[in-house]
Structure formats: C-alpha cells, structure tokens
Write a protein that holds these residues in place. Structure first.
Motif, PDB file in Angstrom:
ATOM      1  N   ASP A 194      22.786  43.219  36.506  1.00 15.62           N
ATOM      2  CA  ASP A 194      24.026  42.930  37.207  1.00 15.62           C
ATOM      3  C   ASP A 194      24.716  41.811  36.443  1.00 15.62           C
ATOM      4  O   ASP A 194      24.259  40.667  36.451  1.00 15.62           O
ATOM      5  CB  ASP A 194      23.744  42.500  38.647  1.00 15.62           C
ATOM      6  N   LEU A 195      25.788  42.138  35.767  1.00 17.72           N
ATOM      7  CA  LEU A 195      26.459  41.170  34.897  1.00 17.72           C
ATOM      8  C   LEU A 195      27.243  40.113  35.663  1.00 17.72           C
ATOM      9  O   LEU A 195      27.821  39.208  35.051  1.00 17.72           O
ATOM     10  CB  LEU A 195      27.364  41.893  33.903  1.00 17.72           C
ATOM     11  N   LYS A 196      27.236  40.184  36.974  1.00 14.88           N
ATOM     12  CA  LYS A 196      27.778  39.070  37.749  1.00 14.88           C
ATOM     13  C   LYS A 196      26.829  37.870  37.706  1.00 14.88           C
ATOM     14  O   LYS A 196      27.198  36.763  38.088  1.00 14.88           O
ATOM     15  CB  LYS A 196      28.038  39.496  39.203  1.00 14.88           C
ATOM     16  N   ALA A 222      31.904  47.357  31.609  1.00 20.53           N
ATOM     17  CA  ALA A 222      31.384  47.300  32.977  1.00 20.53           C
ATOM     18  C   ALA A 222      32.487  46.856  33.937  1.00 20.53           C
ATOM     19  O   ALA A 222      32.948  45.721  33.878  1.00 20.53           O
ATOM     20  CB  ALA A 222      30.207  46.333  33.052  1.00 20.53           C
ATOM     21  N   ALA A 223      32.898  47.766  34.816  1.00 21.58           N
ATOM     22  CA  ALA A 223      33.988  47.447  35.748  1.00 21.58           C
ATOM     23  C   ALA A 223      34.227  48.620  36.685  1.00 21.58           C
ATOM     24  O   ALA A 223      33.868  49.761  36.383  1.00 21.58           O
ATOM     25  CB  ALA A 223      35.280  47.137  34.990  1.00 21.58           C
ATOM     26  N   ASP A 262      34.771  41.481  41.462  1.00 21.86           N
ATOM     27  CA  ASP A 262      33.684  41.881  40.567  1.00 21.86           C
ATOM     28  C   ASP A 262      34.168  41.991  39.123  1.00 21.86           C
ATOM     29  O   ASP A 262      33.515  41.506  38.191  1.00 21.86           O
ATOM     30  CB  ASP A 262      33.080  43.202  41.016  1.00 21.86           C
ATOM     31  N   ASN A 263      35.304  42.662  38.915  1.00 22.95           N
ATOM     32  CA  ASN A 263      35.806  42.838  37.556  1.00 22.95           C
ATOM     33  C   ASN A 263      36.071  41.503  36.876  1.00 22.95           C
ATOM     34  O   ASN A 263      35.746  41.307  35.698  1.00 22.95           O
ATOM     35  CB  ASN A 263      37.087  43.678  37.569  1.00 22.95           C
ATOM     36  N   VAL A 264      36.686  40.578  37.604  1.00 22.07           N
ATOM     37  CA  VAL A 264      37.048  39.287  37.025  1.00 22.07           C
ATOM     38  C   VAL A 264      35.796  38.481  36.673  1.00 22.07           C
ATOM     39  O   VAL A 264      35.702  37.894  35.583  1.00 22.07           O
ATOM     40  CB  VAL A 264      37.957  38.505  37.987  1.00 22.07           C
ATOM     41  N   VAL A 265      34.825  38.450  37.563  1.00 19.55           N
ATOM     42  CA  VAL A 265      33.606  37.674  37.313  1.00 19.55           C
ATOM     43  C   VAL A 265      32.816  38.266  36.143  1.00 19.55           C
ATOM     44  O   VAL A 265      32.344  37.542  35.258  1.00 19.55           O
ATOM     45  CB  VAL A 265      32.730  37.608  38.576  1.00 19.55           C
ATOM     46  N   ILE A 266      32.668  39.576  36.120  1.00 18.30           N
ATOM     47  CA  ILE A 266      31.901  40.211  35.049  1.00 18.30           C
ATOM     48  C   ILE A 266      32.530  39.927  33.687  1.00 18.30           C
ATOM     49  O   ILE A 266      31.823  39.549  32.733  1.00 18.30           O
ATOM     50  CB  ILE A 266      31.794  41.728  35.286  1.00 18.30           C
ATOM     51  N   GLU A 316      53.204  43.467  35.209  1.00 16.32           N
ATOM     52  CA  GLU A 316      53.531  43.061  36.574  1.00 16.32           C
ATOM     53  C   GLU A 316      52.757  43.875  37.607  1.00 16.32           C
ATOM     54  O   GLU A 316      53.349  44.481  38.502  1.00 16.32           O
ATOM     55  CB  GLU A 316      55.041  43.222  36.805  1.00 16.32           C
ATOM     56  N   PRO A 317      51.438  43.926  37.538  1.00 12.63           N
ATOM     57  CA  PRO A 317      50.686  44.741  38.505  1.00 12.63           C
ATOM     58  C   PRO A 317      50.846  44.200  39.917  1.00 12.63           C
ATOM     59  O   PRO A 317      51.023  42.999  40.121  1.00 12.63           O
ATOM     60  CB  PRO A 317      49.239  44.607  38.024  1.00 12.63           C
ATOM     61  N   ASP A 318      50.784  45.110  40.898  1.00 17.11           N
ATOM     62  CA  ASP A 318      50.867  44.689  42.302  1.00 17.11           C
ATOM     63  C   ASP A 318      49.638  45.162  43.083  1.00 17.11           C
ATOM     64  O   ASP A 318      49.674  45.277  44.302  1.00 17.11           O
ATOM     65  CB  ASP A 318      52.159  45.210  42.947  1.00 17.11           C
ATOM     66  N   GLU A 319      48.547  45.429  42.367  1.00 17.65           N
ATOM     67  CA  GLU A 319      47.322  45.921  43.010  1.00 17.65           C
ATOM     68  C   GLU A 319      46.112  45.294  42.324  1.00 17.65           C
ATOM     69  O   GLU A 319      46.209  44.782  41.210  1.00 17.65           O
ATOM     70  CB  GLU A 319      47.281  47.451  43.000  1.00 17.65           C
ATOM     71  N   PRO A 320      44.936  45.318  42.975  1.00 17.33           N
ATOM     72  CA  PRO A 320      43.802  44.516  42.505  1.00 17.33           C
ATOM     73  C   PRO A 320      43.185  44.978  41.198  1.00 17.33           C
ATOM     74  O   PRO A 320      42.677  44.147  40.437  1.00 17.33           O
ATOM     75  CB  PRO A 320      42.794  44.612  43.662  1.00 17.33           C
ATOM     76  N   TYR A 321      43.211  46.268  40.917  1.00 14.73           N
ATOM     77  CA  TYR A 321      42.604  46.740  39.673  1.00 14.73           C
ATOM     78  C   TYR A 321      43.401  46.273  38.462  1.00 14.73           C
ATOM     79  O   TYR A 321      42.863  45.649  37.541  1.00 14.73           O
ATOM     80  CB  TYR A 321      42.481  48.264  39.673  1.00 14.73           C
ATOM     81  N   GLY A 322      44.701  46.578  38.464  1.00 20.66           N
ATOM     82  CA  GLY A 322      45.542  46.147  37.357  1.00 20.66           C
ATOM     83  C   GLY A 322      45.545  44.636  37.195  1.00 20.66           C
ATOM     84  O   GLY A 322      45.537  44.113  36.074  1.00 20.66           O
ATOM     85  N   LEU A 323      45.543  43.925  38.324  1.00 24.31           N
ATOM     86  CA  LEU A 323      45.502  42.466  38.269  1.00 24.31           C
ATOM     87  C   LEU A 323      44.215  41.983  37.626  1.00 24.31           C
ATOM     88  O   LEU A 323      44.218  41.044  36.815  1.00 24.31           O
ATOM     89  CB  LEU A 323      45.650  41.888  39.670  1.00 24.31           C
ATOM     90  N   SER A 324      43.090  42.614  37.959  1.00 22.58           N
ATOM     91  CA  SER A 324      41.813  42.195  37.365  1.00 22.58           C
ATOM     92  C   SER A 324      41.826  42.368  35.850  1.00 22.58           C
ATOM     93  O   SER A 324      41.260  41.555  35.113  1.00 22.58           O
ATOM     94  CB  SER A 324      40.655  42.973  37.985  1.00 22.58           C
ATOM     95  N   LYS A 325      42.488  43.410  35.380  1.00 20.74           N
ATOM     96  CA  LYS A 325      42.575  43.640  33.937  1.00 20.74           C
ATOM     97  C   LYS A 325      43.500  42.633  33.266  1.00 20.74           C
ATOM     98  O   LYS A 325      43.236  42.169  32.151  1.00 20.74           O
ATOM     99  CB  LYS A 325      43.041  45.068  33.656  1.00 20.74           C
ATOM    100  N   LEU A 326      44.574  42.293  33.939  1.00 20.00           N
ATOM    101  CA  LEU A 326      45.480  41.297  33.379  1.00 20.00           C
ATOM    102  C   LEU A 326      44.817  39.919  33.342  1.00 20.00           C
ATOM    103  O   LEU A 326      44.976  39.164  32.371  1.00 20.00           O
ATOM    104  CB  LEU A 326      46.768  41.239  34.202  1.00 20.00           C
TER     105      LEU A 326
END
Length: 280
Positions: free
Chosen positions: A52-54, A73-74, A88-92, A139-149
């Motif tokens: 678990d990469l967290k 991993a995401a 999870d995405n941001v921490v990993i 300019e993402p307005d949702e959590p997935y795109g934001l995590s990638k940015l």
C-alpha cells in the motif's frame, strides 16, 4: 535499467511492464492487489511486491536499488465524487516522489490525465482553444482531475528542491487496446473526451521513454499530452468542432498545416521522441 512500476496489475500497468521487459529492463512491480493472471509474474526479470503506497516507509523499501520509477498506482475516475479518490491519489503520488528523492532516484514518470482539463468528468466541458497543448489552462471541477493536477504541482515542488530529479507527467487519454474499443455512437455524450483515445501499447512506450531518454533532452518537470491523432468517431474532427464547440478559437496555422485533431502532441515527439502508433 531497474525500473519500479507501481500499479503494475492495472490495465495500463500491465502493458508498461510488458513493454519494459521487452526492452530488456528489470522490473520491480508494486500493487496493493495480487493478479493471478498476470503473464509476467514468472519472468525472471520481474519481481512483485504487494504494498500500500500510502505507507511511505513501505514505498521506500520497495524502491531501493531502482534507477527509475513509473508511477501508475491510482484511482482512474472520480467514483462517488467525494474524497477517497482525491485523497488516496494525492498521498500516493507524493509518497512516490518523496521516496524517489530520498533514494536518489532521478528519473520518474507520473500517470497524469487529460482530465486536468475540464472534460468528460466535469459538469460541462470547457476548452479555451484548439488544438490543446500543454499551455492550455487546467481547471478541473472534480476530485480525479484535481488529484492529477495536484500531482503535477507536487512534481514542480520536488524538482525545485531536488534539481537533479527529472519528472514527466504523462497526460494520457483513455487507454484502450484498439481504436474500436474507444468508439461510441453517441458523439454528444463523448464530447467532453473530444472523442480521443490512446492505444495502450503506445501509452506504455511514452511512459518508458519518459524515464529512459537521455537527460540532455530536458530537465526538471515537464507535462506531455499522449493521445492518438485520429478520433474514435466517424465524423471529421472539424465538423465535430463546428457542431459542438463553434465558439472555441482555433490556433492560427493548425488547419493549414494539415494537422488533425483536437490535441497537439508535438512536445512529446520533440522531447521524448514519441509518436502515436496503433500497435494492435
């Protein structure tokens, strides 16, 4: 080269592992799940670590002795649009980057996404110009795109503190075996994706190039759009543009140059030597 590939059991991860092994690299695979059907588990150049990469300390242990990391991993979509995907995405990603810095691993590729734009997962697609390149506003307005940015911002931060590191954020589109798999008859519903895709082996090629091309090509952190030039749609791209995005301006010279599509991937060709291929 000994390359760590996280998320190695996912759809994209499997193709990246196979591509790296084919090119003669040694692969350290990391994933939180075990894949019983992975064809590369028996390859002597591959080793697997269930992790678990967290957990930062676990990440450090897995990456010891590696010369590069490809971070896949995401979660790949917003799911319930709440908090888990983002958190999870941001921490990993930060754990991977910080572990690389701690261990002196100076070549890293991150799986980013076209969804750093306001695209298919957003309340409505908004594009400021075509063709889209790496200078387009994110300019993402949702959590997935934001995590990638945020992951891309993390990469900016890590190379400022550790200037010997080189990080590529690979903004892949929908990764599929063939163009046919990406084809949808309802072109209105898929307008937020701009009817795009990337053939998964061509995506794997981009990830591997990002950590193996000579360091004189580029330094620091760079983003790259990795998308097929052709659309997964029957209509001509200019017809679709006029029908669904009539007010979005076109950059001068794009149409006249006989280039096609909504994305300009010339940066990837220039710095990575990558050109999309439909390998399947």
């Amino acid at each position: 080269m000994k390359i760590a590939i996280t998320g190695c059991n996912g759809e994209v991860g499997r193709r990246v592992v196979l591509w790296a092994l084919k090119e003669g690299h040694t692969v350290v695979g990391a994933d939180r799940i075990v894949a019983q059907d992975a064809e590369f588990y028996s390859n002597p150049a591959f080793s697997f670590h269930q992790v678990d990469l967290k957990d930062f300390d676990a990440a450090l242990k897995v990456f010891e002795g590696c010369g590069a990391i490809i971070q896949l991993a995401a979660f790949r979509q917003p799911m319930d649009y709440m908090v888990k995907v983002h958190n999870d995405n941001v921490v990993i990603t930060w754990n991977v980057l910080r572990a690389a810095a701690e261990l002196g691993i100076d070549r890293v590729a991150l799986a980013s996404s076209v969804n750093v734009l306001r695209g298919v997962f957003s309340t409505g697609p908004i594009f400021h110009y075509f063709p889209i390149d790496e200078n387009h506003p994110c300019e993402p307005d949702e959590p997935y795109g934001l995590s990638k940015l945020i992951a891309e911002s993390q990469a900016d931060a890590i190379v400022r503190r550790y200037p010997s590191m080189r990080v590529a954020s690979i903004r892949i589109h929908w990764s599929v075996p063939t163009r046919t798999h990406a084809y949808r008859k309802d072109v209105f519903r898929t307008r937020g994706d701009l009817w795009g895709y990337v053939q998964m082996d061509s995506a794997a090629d981009a990830f591997l190039r990002a950590v193996t091309v000579e360091k004189s090509r580029w330094i620091g952190h760079e983003t790259f759009f990795i998308i097929a030039p052709q659309l997964a749609a029957d209509e001509d791209w200019l017809e679709l543009k006029e029908k669904y995005f009539p007010d979005t301006p076109m950059k001068p010279g794009w149409v006249e140059s006989s280039m096609k599509g909504f994305y300009d991937c010339s940066k990837a060709e220039r710095l990575l030597g990558w050109v999309h291929e439909d390998y399947a």
